[in-house]
Write an enzyme that holds these catalytic residues in place. Structure first.
Site, mmCIF file in Angstrom:
data_model
loop_
_atom_site.group_PDB
_atom_site.id
_atom_site.type_symbol
_atom_site.label_atom_id
_atom_site.label_comp_id
_atom_site.label_asym_id
_atom_site.label_seq_id
_atom_site.Cartn_x
_atom_site.Cartn_y
_atom_site.Cartn_z
ATOM 1 N N ASP A 1 108.513 43.309 88.543
ATOM 2 C CA ASP A 1 108.240 41.891 88.791
ATOM 3 C C ASP A 1 109.521 41.061 88.816
ATOM 4 O OD1 ASP A 1 106.675 39.662 89.226
ATOM 5 O OD2 ASP A 1 106.286 39.309 87.107
ATOM 6 N N GLU B 1 112.353 38.769 93.368
ATOM 7 C CA GLU B 1 112.724 38.100 94.639
ATOM 8 C C GLU B 1 114.243 37.898 94.716
ATOM 9 O OE1 GLU B 1 110.325 37.075 92.537
ATOM 10 O OE2 GLU B 1 108.765 38.060 93.722
ATOM 11 N N ASP C 1 100.984 35.841 92.410
ATOM 12 C CA ASP C 1 100.183 34.931 91.583
ATOM 13 C C ASP C 1 99.182 34.107 92.381
ATOM 14 O OD1 ASP C 1 101.739 35.984 89.641
ATOM 15 O OD2 ASP C 1 102.994 34.205 89.373
HETATM 16 C C1 GLC Z 1 104.679 36.676 87.066
HETATM 17 C C2 GLC Z 1 103.803 37.779 87.638
HETATM 18 C C3 GLC Z 1 102.516 37.860 86.853
HETATM 19 C C4 GLC Z 1 102.825 38.119 85.385
HETATM 20 C C5 GLC Z 1 103.749 37.041 84.853
HETATM 21 C C6 GLC Z 1 104.245 37.347 83.451
HETATM 22 O O1 GLC Z 1 104.094 35.448 87.261
HETATM 23 O O2 GLC Z 1 103.552 37.582 88.991
HETATM 24 O O3 GLC Z 1 101.701 38.890 87.362
HETATM 25 O O4 GLC Z 1 101.647 38.157 84.648
HETATM 26 O O5 GLC Z 1 104.895 36.903 85.675
HETATM 27 O O6 GLC Z 1 104.970 38.516 83.409
#
Ligand code: GLC
Length: 654
Positions: A307, A310, A415
């Site tokens: 995650d 980007e 998200d």
């Molecule tokens: C980002 C991710 C989400 C995750 C959050 C906390 O927003 O896209 O899926 O729960 O971070 O890690």
């Protein structure tokens, strides 16, 4: 037929692995070279369809939209937002002519497709260095397959990755994971994996478990595995600045982090506070980062989600008011002067992306110019590392991506919000992602932001039954969204069990598609031109057409059957009936799912199981009016996946 035209001296993005002949010229497009840009334009006929672009807003037919490839951490999944988390610069025009073009550059690219009725495709690449791949073939479907072939073999997940996954930002301690497993079991809800969000970490630091809340992680992993459930931790792109910590120290000492303007390590704040970004464009840094997953694999963990790649930046060392107070004020400002603030934030991000640098194997490049490749290269680092560490298949999906990353892992679409429009967006994303080589994909089922109601979750699950990644995920502070949180779980049980009964088909179709450069999910019009323009029905694998219910309060919908098919209504049993071609009204209550088996095709279905540990392909029933089905079977884990693992099942005459 695929050819390549080269501008300037482009960086090899690694997207295309096939050897491709050079073209003498660019077809279809008029080209204009500006000071820092190359622009392409091509007229469109009124009936031409433009497919592709993977994870973008808008419809499957991209006409009428403006899309900007510039990977962005954004929860605003609205048509007015031109950039989501990924850049998939491949488009396919189908009409008077049929061709595909892949603008292979990690720089920012703007696509205007009949934007404001211009009647043309206009593409502006913010670079002078570009590999342009052109594909000529007879149909959009054939063009897509040519691209997938050139990209190379798609990521192959283990069988358990096709099971149901439960996730939530907010599972804090060991007991929370046991409880999720227990409550699924108690309610008869199958489950294969539980995702661990950043709360498992010690101060949001990658490669750590909070020792107080996770005193015996090895024990927990073992205990759940014995029950057939895998733990899948999140890994964020930024490595926390933490003197004394081994990963941080080694990264600094070996020069594996991106550099700032002054030549030091670039500092950017994300969840853990200040972090450094591993230089994923550098082979040695990639190998080093991939090796770090050993921290998890030696604890028995075999699946991950990557995650914030980007990469997301909350603020950087160059921002004024870098401290948390600054962030708070900014949040407040955002609420008061929303629009202006948003613009300011965007400009600040661009400034940050312009102020750090990569060592792309000897070539110093400014991050901004290669921005869209960062997440993809993180996926590559992890995928290659995991294959080395485990010696077998792993589960991996990423938020950010670029074409080519589909060889190493899958994607989820970030998200989203618990609203019906985002269920529809999920339906639209799936074929477009497949066209760009991301077969293992899915959205946060039920929606990440906001509260999800029972009806929306059931309908969303009934769609996710068919997406390779089927994961229920939600944000901290929202209403609990596990399938047992809505009173009587019977309807949820029926729908999630359906996924498991269809697994022999879903797994087979995925593996066959991945091994033969095919799409797993595609528009109905890819096989039936008469279904042109229909976007809320999809073909899943070779035998099925689905028509999910995506509107609130509806228990029936109109479905177009391009030919006679077998309609299946599943309510715990498969109820099959012939359905003639044409427009039909189909009905499905919340505890039912409806789909169609194509003419002369078969659907293998198994028994109800509680997770893939009980997967059994010896006692399958074959539904539909076909004669044979090509079943892919293997041990679900080893790397030895070939079409030799396909065996033909023959339906006995009644
Ligand atoms: C980002 C991710 C989400 C995750 C959050 C906390 O927003 O896209 O899926 O729960 O971070 O890690």
């Amino acid at each position: 037929m695929i050819t390549k035209y080269v501008y300037g001296d482009p960086l090899d993005t690694g997207a295309i692995t096939a050897k491709v002949e050079r073209a003498a010229r660019v077809e279809h497009f008029a080209v204009e070279e500006g000071a820092d840009t190359i622009s392409f334009s091509c007229p469109l006929g009124p009936e031409d369809i433009v497919y592709g672009l993977g994870e973008t807003m808008g419809k499957v037919n991209k006409r009428g939209g403006r899309y900007i490839s510039f990977n962005t951490d954004t929860a605003e999944h609205e048509d007015s937002n031109p950039s989501l988390y990924a850049s998939h610069n491949f488009l396919i025009a189908e009409g008077a002519a049929c061709f595909g073009v892949f603008f292979d550059t990690p720089a920012r690219v703007t696509f205007e497709i009949d934007w404001q009725g211009s009647g043309e495709i206009r593409v502006v690449c913010d670079t002078k260095d570009l590999n342009l791949y052109q594909i000529e073939n007879g149909s959009a479907y054939a063009v897509c397959r040519d691209l997938l072939r050139a990209v190379g073999r798609c990521y192959l997940p283990p069988l358990w990755a096709f099971g149901y996954g439960q996730s939530r930002f907010g599972y804090m301690k060991e007991q929370d994971f046991r409880e999720v497993a227990d409550l699924h079991e108690k309610n008869g809800l199958p489950l294969d994996f539980i995702c661990m969000d950043i709360d498992y970490m010690d101060q949001y630091r990658d490669f750590s478990f909070d020792p107080k809340r996770f005193p015996d992680i090895e024990g927990l992993v073992r205990e759940l595995k014995e029950r057939g459930i895998h733990l899948v931790p999140i890994v964020d792109a930024g490595v926390k600045v933490e003197p004394g910590e081994a990963v941080y120290e080694e990264g600094v000492a070996k020069g594996y982090f991106c550099r700032n303007k002054e030549g030091g390590c670039f500092g950017a704040a994300v969840w853990p506070g200040m972090t450094h970004f591993p230089d994923f464009l550098n082979r040695k840094a990639r190998e080093w980062f991939g090796r770090q997953y050993r921290f998890y694999t030696e604890k028995g963990i075999e699946g991950f989600w990557n995650d914030m790649n980007e990469p997301a930046i909350f603020y950087s060392e160059y921002d004024k008011g870098t401290k948390r107070l600054g962030m708070l004020l900014e949040l407040l400002g955002n609420m008061l002067f929303k629009k202006g603030q948003k613009e300011k934030k965007k400009q600040e991000l661009v400034r940050n992306y312009q102020s750090f640098f990569h060592d792309a194997d000897g070539r110093r490049v400014r991050h901004y110019d290669v921005h869209n490749l960062f997440g993809a290269m993180m996926t590559r680092a992890s995928g290659e590392g995991l294959e080395r560490l485990l010696g077998h298949r792993y589960l991996l999906f990423s938020r950010s991506s670029y074409i080519g990353a589909g060889r190493y892992g899958g994607v989820w679409t970030g998200d989203n919000t618990s609203k019906w429009e985002h269920l529809m967006l999920n339906v639209r994303h799936m074929p477009s992602l497949n066209m760009c080589g991301f077969l293992y994909s899915g959205a946060d089922t039920g929606g990440f932001i906001g509260d999800c109601g029972r009806e929306l979750l059931l309908r969303w699950l009934a769609f996710s039954v068919f997406t390779p990644l089927m994961r229920n995920h939600s944000c901290k502070g929202t209403k609990n969204q596990e399938a047992y949180q809505f009173g009587d779980p019977a309807a949820f049980r029926t729908i999630i069990r359906l996924r498991y009964r269809l697994l022999p088909y879903i797994y087979s179709e995925y593996m066959k598609a991945a091994l033969t450069s095919d799409l797993y999910i595609k528009p109905v019009a890819f096989l039936y031109p008469e279904a042109k323009g229909i976007e809320d029905q999809l073909l899943v694998g070779d035998s099925l057409m689905i028509a999910p219910i995506v509107r609130e309060g509806e228990v029936q919908r109109q479905v177009f059957l391009p030919e006679e098919m077998t309609m299946v209504i599943y309510d715990g049993e498969f109820r099959c009936s012939p359905c003639p071609a044409g427009w039909r009204t189909v009905h499905a209550e919340l505890d039912e799912a409806v789909f169609f088996i194509r003419k002369n095709k078969l659907l293998p279905v198994g028994k109800v199981i509680s997770n893939t540990r009980e997967y059994d392909v010896e006692n399958l029933a074959l539904l539909g009016d076909g004669r044979t089905y090509e079943l892919y079977t293997d041990d679900g884990l080893s790397l030895d996946c070939t079409t030799a693992n396909i065996r033909t099942l023959v339906k006995e005459e009644c």
